[in-house]
Design a protein around this motif. Structure first.
Motif, PDB file in Angstrom:
ATOM      1  N   LEU A   1      16.828  13.886   2.911  1.00 20.75           N
ATOM      2  CA  LEU A   1      16.748  14.326   1.519  1.00 20.75           C
ATOM      3  C   LEU A   1      15.804  15.527   1.447  1.00 20.75           C
ATOM      4  CD1 LEU A   1      16.370  10.831  -0.233  1.00 20.75           C
ATOM      5  CD2 LEU A   1      18.473  12.049   0.413  1.00 20.75           C
ATOM      6  N   LYS A   2      16.236  16.544   0.727  1.00 20.32           N
ATOM      7  CA  LYS A   2      15.408  17.754   0.644  1.00 20.32           C
ATOM      8  C   LYS A   2      15.258  18.200  -0.792  1.00 20.32           C
ATOM      9  CE  LYS A   2      15.865  19.553   5.171  1.00 20.32           C
ATOM     10  NZ  LYS A   2      15.163  20.467   5.959  1.00 20.32           N
ATOM     11  N   SER A   3      14.095  18.809  -1.047  1.00 21.99           N
ATOM     12  CA  SER A   3      13.884  19.408  -2.361  1.00 21.99           C
ATOM     13  C   SER A   3      13.016  20.636  -2.155  1.00 21.99           C
ATOM     14  CB  SER A   3      13.192  18.403  -3.273  1.00 21.99           C
ATOM     15  OG  SER A   3      12.942  19.000  -4.511  1.00 21.99           O
ATOM     16  N   GLY A   4      13.376  21.725  -2.780  1.00 21.51           N
ATOM     17  CA  GLY A   4      12.631  22.967  -2.603  1.00 21.51           C
ATOM     18  C   GLY A   4      12.654  23.382  -1.137  1.00 21.51           C
ATOM     19  N   LYS A   5      11.627  24.120  -0.734  1.00 18.38           N
ATOM     20  CA  LYS A   5      11.597  24.610   0.643  1.00 18.38           C
ATOM     21  C   LYS A   5      10.857  23.655   1.569  1.00 18.38           C
ATOM     22  CE  LYS A   5      12.380  29.516   0.334  1.00 18.38           C
ATOM     23  NZ  LYS A   5      11.804  30.538  -0.513  1.00 18.38           N
ATOM     24  N   GLN A   6       9.902  22.947   1.010  1.00 20.63           N
ATOM     25  CA  GLN A   6       8.962  22.192   1.842  1.00 20.63           C
ATOM     26  C   GLN A   6       9.289  20.698   1.948  1.00 20.63           C
ATOM     27  OE1 GLN A   6       6.405  23.603   3.427  1.00 20.63           O
ATOM     28  NE2 GLN A   6       6.900  25.630   2.622  1.00 20.63           N
ATOM     29  N   GLN A   7       9.806  20.131   0.873  1.00 20.78           N
ATOM     30  CA  GLN A   7       9.881  18.672   0.779  1.00 20.78           C
ATOM     31  C   GLN A   7      11.078  18.097   1.519  1.00 20.78           C
ATOM     32  OE1 GLN A   7       7.348  17.111  -1.248  1.00 20.78           O
ATOM     33  NE2 GLN A   7       8.084  17.426  -3.331  1.00 20.78           N
ATOM     34  N   SER A   8      10.826  17.126   2.370  1.00 15.16           N
ATOM     35  CA  SER A   8      11.955  16.430   2.983  1.00 15.16           C
ATOM     36  C   SER A   8      11.579  14.977   3.255  1.00 15.16           C
ATOM     37  CB  SER A   8      12.396  17.132   4.276  1.00 15.16           C
ATOM     38  OG  SER A   8      11.373  17.063   5.205  1.00 15.16           O
ATOM     39  N   LEU A   9      12.577  14.124   3.238  1.00 16.52           N
ATOM     40  CA  LEU A   9      12.362  12.681   3.428  1.00 16.52           C
ATOM     41  C   LEU A   9      13.569  12.107   4.153  1.00 16.52           C
ATOM     42  CD1 LEU A   9      10.833   9.972   2.705  1.00 16.52           C
ATOM     43  CD2 LEU A   9      12.187   9.945   0.597  1.00 16.52           C
ATOM     44  N   ARG A  10      13.306  11.402   5.240  1.00 19.87           N
ATOM     45  CA  ARG A  10      14.408  10.717   5.930  1.00 19.87           C
ATOM     46  C   ARG A  10      14.781   9.491   5.107  1.00 19.87           C
ATOM     47  NH1 ARG A  10      11.365  13.149   9.548  1.00 19.87           N
ATOM     48  NH2 ARG A  10      12.305  13.945  11.474  1.00 19.87           N
ATOM     49  N   ALA A  11      16.077   9.256   4.939  1.00 16.75           N
ATOM     50  CA  ALA A  11      16.497   8.095   4.139  1.00 16.75           C
ATOM     51  C   ALA A  11      17.705   7.422   4.787  1.00 16.75           C
ATOM     52  CB  ALA A  11      16.844   8.557   2.725  1.00 16.75           C
ATOM     53  N   ASN A  12      17.622   6.106   4.915  1.00 18.27           N
ATOM     54  CA  ASN A  12      18.765   5.324   5.408  1.00 18.27           C
ATOM     55  C   ASN A  12      19.253   4.451   4.254  1.00 18.27           C
ATOM     56  OD1 ASN A  12      18.037   6.346   7.860  1.00 18.27           O
ATOM     57  ND2 ASN A  12      17.449   4.387   8.769  1.00 18.27           N
ATOM     58  N   PHE A  13      20.528   4.568   3.948  1.00 15.84           N
ATOM     59  CA  PHE A  13      21.093   3.744   2.879  1.00 15.84           C
ATOM     60  C   PHE A  13      22.102   2.767   3.485  1.00 15.84           C
ATOM     61  CE2 PHE A  13      19.961   7.768   0.739  1.00 15.84           C
ATOM     62  CZ  PHE A  13      19.142   7.283  -0.277  1.00 15.84           C
ATOM     63  N   VAL A  14      21.827   1.476   3.366  1.00 13.93           N
ATOM     64  CA  VAL A  14      22.790   0.471   3.803  1.00 13.93           C
ATOM     65  C   VAL A  14      23.635   0.141   2.573  1.00 13.93           C
ATOM     66  CG1 VAL A  14      23.123  -1.826   4.784  1.00 13.93           C
ATOM     67  CG2 VAL A  14      21.167  -0.439   5.503  1.00 13.93           C
ATOM     68  N   VAL A  15      24.928   0.441   2.667  1.00 14.37           N
ATOM     69  CA  VAL A  15      25.788   0.343   1.480  1.00 14.37           C
ATOM     70  C   VAL A  15      26.534  -0.995   1.468  1.00 14.37           C
ATOM     71  CG1 VAL A  15      27.683   1.441   0.221  1.00 14.37           C
ATOM     72  CG2 VAL A  15      26.085   2.849   1.537  1.00 14.37           C
ATOM     73  N   PHE A  16      26.356  -1.757   0.405  1.00 13.80           N
ATOM     74  CA  PHE A  16      27.038  -3.049   0.266  1.00 13.80           C
ATOM     75  C   PHE A  16      28.180  -2.928  -0.748  1.00 13.80           C
ATOM     76  CE2 PHE A  16      23.098  -4.357   2.140  1.00 13.80           C
ATOM     77  CZ  PHE A  16      23.403  -5.515   2.855  1.00 13.80           C
ATOM     78  N   SER A  17      29.340  -3.483  -0.373  1.00 13.79           N
ATOM     79  CA  SER A  17      30.460  -3.544  -1.326  1.00 13.79           C
ATOM     80  C   SER A  17      30.306  -4.807  -2.158  1.00 13.79           C
ATOM     81  CB  SER A  17      31.797  -3.691  -0.600  1.00 13.79           C
ATOM     82  OG  SER A  17      31.949  -2.685   0.319  1.00 13.79           O
ATOM     83  N   CYS A  18      30.437  -4.658  -3.453  1.00 20.12           N
ATOM     84  CA  CYS A  18      30.274  -5.817  -4.342  1.00 20.12           C
ATOM     85  C   CYS A  18      31.381  -5.801  -5.397  1.00 20.12           C
ATOM     86  CB  CYS A  18      28.936  -5.747  -5.068  1.00 20.12           C
ATOM     87  SG  CYS A  18      27.541  -5.315  -4.013  1.00 20.12           S
ATOM     88  N   THR A  19      31.724  -6.987  -5.843  1.00 25.72           N
ATOM     89  CA  THR A  19      32.717  -7.089  -6.915  1.00 25.72           C
ATOM     90  C   THR A  19      32.055  -7.725  -8.131  1.00 25.72           C
ATOM     91  OG1 THR A  19      34.347  -7.498  -5.219  1.00 25.72           O
ATOM     92  CG2 THR A  19      35.028  -7.964  -7.476  1.00 25.72           C
ATOM     93  N   ALA A  20      32.175  -7.076  -9.275  1.00 26.06           N
ATOM     94  CA  ALA A  20      31.537  -7.594 -10.487  1.00 26.06           C
ATOM     95  C   ALA A  20      32.225  -8.887 -10.908  1.00 26.06           C
ATOM     96  CB  ALA A  20      31.638  -6.563 -11.599  1.00 26.06           C
TER      97      ALA A  20
END
Ligand SMILES: Cc1cc2nc3c(=O)[nH]c(=O)nc-3n(C[C@H](O)[C@H](O)[C@H](O)COP(=O)(O)O)c2cc1C
Length: 307
Positions: free
Chosen positions: A253-272
């Motif tokens: 994830l990046k913002s502007g020139k300086q900011q960055s963050l590693r991000a792992n998203f575990v995606v779950f499938s769900c049914t309402a």
């Protein structure tokens, strides 16, 4: 009978230690690819060696040196591994091993890492003996790279691999929110729910920015992600059946020139299970969308659903 393909052992890739010892068998050095650190605190190093002058010296004086060979030392590794101390005094060969005196054993100059160890445990392990030592010193040379041994050949370490993370640019506000979610951790490890109701998907507004996001939670380290998602959905008033993991997305994830963050998203499938009338787009914090809001982050997380 174990089913072991011929030469399977050659397909490991290891560094190579020059194990140095001193004792009645004389000052000695052997090559050992089976040498590794096995505990941080205390720093413990295990070597797996056969019955040889190296082992005899170790049993006698309780010390050994682990000198991790640098990639310009293949020559001396060959000699240390090609001859036994019963055959020749390897360390006395002129212009071959450059040594210095350690606390109780000779050490080899020019290695990537040099550790002196005090024996903690000696245990037979199949056809070898496992010797575990506690490091009493450890120094490394930043400029040296360890030699690699695999498939009977010596190799150099290749280039660093690209991280493989997908770069996603965010607004400063959204970035700040993910940063806050990360709780200062080096990698934000989040669980994300893609909750479906027929063809509609649930989105929630991020707290500090007005952007839409999938419901996301950062599970406590070591806890069950599925349970964390279930609790999180309940906490925002959503009754859903969690089907399972749809995929995992690793991002930068990046913002502007300086900011960055590693991000792992575990995606779950769900049914309402059932959406209450007043949940349907009305409370301004949740929204059920037929067409998801467009941004790269959401597009990537939703991609798994199409498979
Ligand atoms: C690259 C390489 C790695 C080796 N790794 C090990 C090992 O992990 N354990 C072992 O017992 N012998 C290993 N050997 C063989 C010993 O280094 C060899 O038997 C040596 O002569 C033993 O020395 P010593 O008899 O003077 O104690 C290796 C040899 C080479 C060339």
């Amino acid at each position: 009978m174990p089913d072991i393909q011929d030469n399977a052992h050659r397909y490991f890739a290891t560094s190579v230690a020059l194990v140095t010892t001193d004792g009645k068998s004389g000052k000695n050095v052997m090559a050992a690819e089976w040498a590794m650190q096995v505990s941080y605190e205390p720093m413990l190093i295990a070597i797996f060696i056969h019955d040889s002058p190296t082992l005899w010296n170790i049993k006698e004086n309780g010390m050994f040196g682990v000198n991790i060979a640098a990639d310009d030392q293949a020559e001396i590794v060959n000699i240390a591994g090609g001859y036994s101390g019963t055959e020749i005094a390897k360390l006395a060969i002129p212009q071959t091993f450059q040594t210095y005196a350690g606390k109780g054993v000779p050490m080899i100059k020019g290695c990537a890492l040099a550790c002196e160890c005090k024996v903690m445990s000696v245990q037979e392990m199949g056809d070898h003996v496992m010797v575990v030592g506690e490091a009493i010193s450890a120094t490394f040379d930043e400029k040296k790279s360890p030699l690699i041994y695999t498939r009977g050949n010596y190799r150099k370490i290749g280039g660093k691999l690209a991280s493989g993370r997908k770069t996603v640019r965010l607004s400063p506000k959204a970035f700040a929110e993910f940063k806050r979610m990360s709780g200062g951790q080096f990698v934000l490890k989040a669980a994300v729910a893609v909750v479906r109701d027929g063809r509609k998907t649930l989105f929630v507004r991020m707290e500090s920015s007005s952007s839409w996001m999938l419901p996301a939670v950062v599970p406590e380290r070591g806890t069950d992600y599925k349970k964390a998602v279930s609790l999180h959905l309940k906490s925002i008033g959503v009754q859903a059946q969690i089907e399972g993991i749809a995929g995992i997305e690793r991002m930068m994830l990046k913002s502007g020139k300086q900011q960055s963050l590693r991000a792992n998203f575990v995606v779950f499938s769900c049914t309402a299970n059932a959406i209450k009338e007043d949940d349907d787009n009305n409370d301004n914090k949740k929204g059920w969308f037929l067409h998801p809001p467009r941004n790269l982050l959401l597009k990537s997380l939703l991609l798994f659903q199409k498979a």
